[in-house]
Design a protein around this motif. Structure first.
Motif, mmCIF file in Angstrom:
data_model
loop_
_atom_site.group_PDB
_atom_site.id
_atom_site.type_symbol
_atom_site.label_atom_id
_atom_site.label_comp_id
_atom_site.label_asym_id
_atom_site.label_seq_id
_atom_site.Cartn_x
_atom_site.Cartn_y
_atom_site.Cartn_z
ATOM 1 N N ASP A 118 0.813 -1.220 0.000
ATOM 2 C CA ASP A 118 0.000 0.000 0.000
ATOM 3 C C ASP A 118 0.851 1.278 0.000
ATOM 4 O O ASP A 118 0.307 2.381 0.066
ATOM 5 C CB ASP A 118 -0.942 0.006 1.220
ATOM 6 N N ASP A 119 2.153 1.114 -0.054
ATOM 7 C CA ASP A 119 3.061 2.265 -0.058
ATOM 8 C C ASP A 119 2.969 2.972 -1.417
ATOM 9 O O ASP A 119 3.212 2.358 -2.460
ATOM 10 C CB ASP A 119 4.494 1.723 0.178
ATOM 11 N N PRO A 120 2.619 4.276 -1.419
ATOM 12 C CA PRO A 120 2.442 4.983 -2.706
ATOM 13 C C PRO A 120 3.687 4.957 -3.585
ATOM 14 O O PRO A 120 3.582 4.962 -4.812
ATOM 15 C CB PRO A 120 2.113 6.419 -2.276
ATOM 16 N N GLN A 121 4.864 4.961 -2.966
ATOM 17 C CA GLN A 121 6.085 4.960 -3.790
ATOM 18 C C GLN A 121 6.380 3.585 -4.395
ATOM 19 O O GLN A 121 7.107 3.469 -5.375
ATOM 20 C CB GLN A 121 7.271 5.441 -2.967
ATOM 21 N N MET A 122 5.825 2.571 -3.771
ATOM 22 C CA MET A 122 6.051 1.204 -4.256
ATOM 23 C C MET A 122 5.071 0.833 -5.369
ATOM 24 O O MET A 122 5.386 0.017 -6.253
ATOM 25 C CB MET A 122 5.898 0.220 -3.057
ATOM 26 N N GLN A 123 3.897 1.435 -5.301
ATOM 27 C CA GLN A 123 2.827 1.016 -6.219
ATOM 28 C C GLN A 123 3.166 1.146 -7.710
ATOM 29 O O GLN A 123 2.847 0.241 -8.483
ATOM 30 C CB GLN A 123 1.530 1.723 -5.863
ATOM 31 N N PRO A 124 3.839 2.230 -8.144
ATOM 32 C CA PRO A 124 4.190 2.293 -9.571
ATOM 33 C C PRO A 124 5.101 1.131 -10.004
ATOM 34 O O PRO A 124 4.959 0.595 -11.100
ATOM 35 C CB PRO A 124 4.927 3.630 -9.701
ATOM 36 N N TYR A 125 6.032 0.755 -9.110
ATOM 37 C CA TYR A 125 6.899 -0.381 -9.437
ATOM 38 C C TYR A 125 6.060 -1.655 -9.589
ATOM 39 O O TYR A 125 6.246 -2.432 -10.522
ATOM 40 C CB TYR A 125 7.933 -0.613 -8.335
ATOM 41 N N LEU A 126 5.150 -1.848 -8.628
ATOM 42 C CA LEU A 126 4.319 -3.065 -8.659
ATOM 43 C C LEU A 126 3.485 -3.111 -9.946
ATOM 44 O O LEU A 126 3.374 -4.171 -10.583
ATOM 45 C CB LEU A 126 3.410 -3.138 -7.427
ATOM 46 N N ALA A 127 2.968 -1.958 -10.302
ATOM 47 C CA ALA A 127 2.146 -1.922 -11.527
ATOM 48 C C ALA A 127 2.978 -2.353 -12.738
ATOM 49 O O ALA A 127 2.511 -3.109 -13.600
ATOM 50 C CB ALA A 127 1.600 -0.514 -11.729
ATOM 51 N N LYS A 128 4.231 -1.874 -12.773
ATOM 52 C CA LYS A 128 5.091 -2.235 -13.908
ATOM 53 C C LYS A 128 5.499 -3.714 -13.872
ATOM 54 O O LYS A 128 5.602 -4.364 -14.906
ATOM 55 C CB LYS A 128 6.332 -1.339 -13.931
#
Lengths: 255, 324
Positions: free
Chosen positions: B248-258
């Motif tokens: 749920d970390d906002p900075q992690m989410q873009p990585y997860l999406a990719k």
């Protein structure tokens, strides 16, 4: 004993196998376990012939069927790309079935059959993998491997329950049926790895795939008829059923 | 360095471990040169031999006889090996322990037959023991491991999962076989039921701690140390504890999406790893591992007095603190 009785016996065995390995997710993605009705028929021949068939033998036959289903699942894995969910779960379906056969026999304490079947699987894998080995082999050697792949595990079951006398008929019949399948697929332009190596071996001797296979099938059929005729332990209706099974296959192959 | 430490820990058992190694080589011997090559390739890749070690340690509480125990220790390692060969097909992995996998060196089908061969050899070996209880424990474990792997595939690329899902997965993936190694070793050596129960629980807790550390190392270790790209678990869609704690970390989410879209570049992988490494998730995951380790040590305390208890403690502590 008529054809309906035999078919019902096979269907019942199939149902029992399905029940023992049912798994919601695996079934959803990989379907029901793959079972060869011919193998199930030969597995049941001693029962159909009136041999002692208590709960132990019945359970043993079920586990032999489960092992065949486990190995058949792994035969369906693609050589180069098994990344789909269906393929990934097919790998696990095979492993799950293997675990289940072991669990069923462990629960009933049938360690001897676990040992026999494990030895049979070891041998089967060694024969299965030969198609990937560079070594040149003769048609006879390939037929010996096919025979082991098709009937080795049933033979292990028969050996344990002193049903050795059924082995030659079962081995020859299943070899004939497999060679006929290979021949029919070849005619349709579908070459399996086994038919490719058989073809190579045939060419080495200056023969063709068709001629070698047809000769081999014809010889095996003659031998099988002799063995069946001489098998005094077989009831006459069982003899007829054995003969009919191979005839039916020839008819379906030709058809 | 770490491997040296492990060797030192095993030093008391060295002669018995040598017997197990020799026996493993015999066990995978085959009339097929391809199976021989593939199996030896696996054996030579090494491994920590944790499962056979725990079989032997469990058996030390009873009538210890290496000639009997090797028939338990060898199959436990073989089952682990066979499952790795099949896992590499499922995960489409080309490298393991810095070496090409069986499936990449040959093909998937060869890997399937090799795995089936090794698995069958394991059962052939363990049937030298007639005790049905030994077989019942092992068989149930094998079925449960498969169930765990099925769940793992279902959970892949799924962020709507909780800690309970993760712990349920690693229990079946790792802890069960380690727990069963301790249990079967003890049962085969005729150990009393109460001691068997403590050993079984000890193995379970150590296994849980071990897998959490394994998942942390997949992020913290270098590509070279791992013998495969760091972060491979996530790249394959497996949501491990550190990632779960950061989902749920906002900075992690873009990585997860990719990652989920399969568009993560090499540079982004490096950046993502840096981010996770510096995050609190690693500290939290280590704490959870320590919690299991503490429980494992409590189980050791509950075992009857025996010189081998110190060895169990040392190995458990090493596994919980290892860096490879």
């Amino acid at each position: 004993m008529n054809a309906t009785y035999i078919q019902n016996s096979i269907a019942q065995l199939k149902t029992e196998i399905f029940m023992d390995v049912r798994h919601r997710t695996l079934q959803k993605y990989t379907g029901a376990p793959v079972l060869d009705e011919n193998q199930l028929f030969y597995l049941l021949v001693p029962f159909l012939n009136g041999e002692e068939w208590q709960q132990e033998q019945r359970e043993a036959a079920i586990t032999v069927g489960i092992v065949y289903a486990a190995l058949a699942a792994h035969d369906h894995i693609k050589e180069l790309d098994a990344t789909s969910k269906e393929q990934q779960l097919t790998v696990l379906a095979g492993d799950f079935y293997s675990g289940r056969y072991y669990e069923i026999l462990a629960m009933s304490g049938n360690v001897a059959l676990i040992r026999n079947l494990s030895q049979g699987i070891v041998s089967r894998c060694e024969h299965q993998i030969k198609v990937y080995e560079a070594k040149q082999r003769t048609v006879e050697q390939w037929c010996s491997s096919i025979s082991n792949i098709e009937s080795g595990l049933i033979a292990k079951f028969f050996e344990l329950y002193a049903l050795h006398h059924y082995i030659p008929i079962m081995e020859k019949s299943l070899l004939i049926l497999r060679l006929e399948r290979e021949w029919a697929m070849y005619q349709r332009g579908q070459k399996s790895l086994m038919s490719k190596v058989l073809e190579q071996s045939a060419l080495q001797t200056g023969a063709t795939f068709n001629s070698v296979l047809q000769d081999k099938i014809a010889r095996l059929k003659t031998e099988l008829l002799q063995v069946i005729a001489q098998a005094s332990f077989l009831q006459s209706d069982v003899k007829q059923a054995l003969q009919a099974r191979v005839d039916a296959s020839i008819a379906s192959t030709n058809g | 360095m770490e491997k040296m430490k492990l060797k030192l820990l095993y030093s008391d058992l060295k002669s018995d471990i040598d017997i197990i190694e020799q026996e493993l080589e015999k066990a995978v011997n085959s009339s097929s040169h391809l199976i021989n090559d593939a199996s030896l390739h696996l054996l030579q890749a090494g491994g920590k031999r944790i499962r056979p070690i725990f079989v032997l340690l469990g058996a030390k509480f009873g009538n210890y006889d290496i000639e009997k125990m090797k028939n338990v220790a060898v199959p436990l390692e073989l089952i682990h090996m066979a499952s790795l060969v099949h896992d590499d097909v499922i995960d489409d992995s080309d490298m393991r322990r810095g070496r090409p996998t069986v499936k990449s060196q040959w093909n998937n089908r060869v890997a399937m037959y090799t795995g089936d061969f090794i698995f069958a050899r394991a059962l052939e070996y363990i049937t030298k023991l007639e005790d049905p209880l030994v077989h019942q424990i092992l068989a149930r474990t094998m079925v449960e491991i498969c169930n765990g792997e099925v769940i793992q595939i279902e959970d892949k690329f799924r962020l709507d999962q909780g800690l309970k899902d993760y712990f349920r997965r690693i229990k079946r993936k790792t802890a069960l076989l380690i727990s069963s190694s301790c249990e079967i070793g003890a049962v085969a050596a005729g150990v009393d039921a109460k001691t068997v129960s403590h050993l079984k629980r000890f193995g379970y807790f150590v296994g849980m701690s071990f897998q959490i550390i394994d998942d942390v190392l997949d992020i913290m270790a270098t590509d070279k140390e791992l013998g495969k790209p760091a972060g491979s678990d996530l790249l394959q869609g497996n949501i491990t504890l550190p990632i779960l704690l950061l989902k749920d970390d906002p900075q992690m989410q873009p990585y997860l999406a990719k990652v989920f879209a399969g568009t993560l570049t090499e540079l982004e992988r490096q950046n993502m790893l840096q981010y996770v490494r510096k995050s609190d998730a690693i500290t939290q995951a280590n704490k959870m591992s320590d919690k299991y380790l503490k429980k494992a040590l409590q189980e050791i305390d509950a075992l009857p007095k025996h010189p081998i208890k110190k060895k169990l403690r040392d190995i458990a502590l090493f596994m919980g603190k290892r860096k490879f």
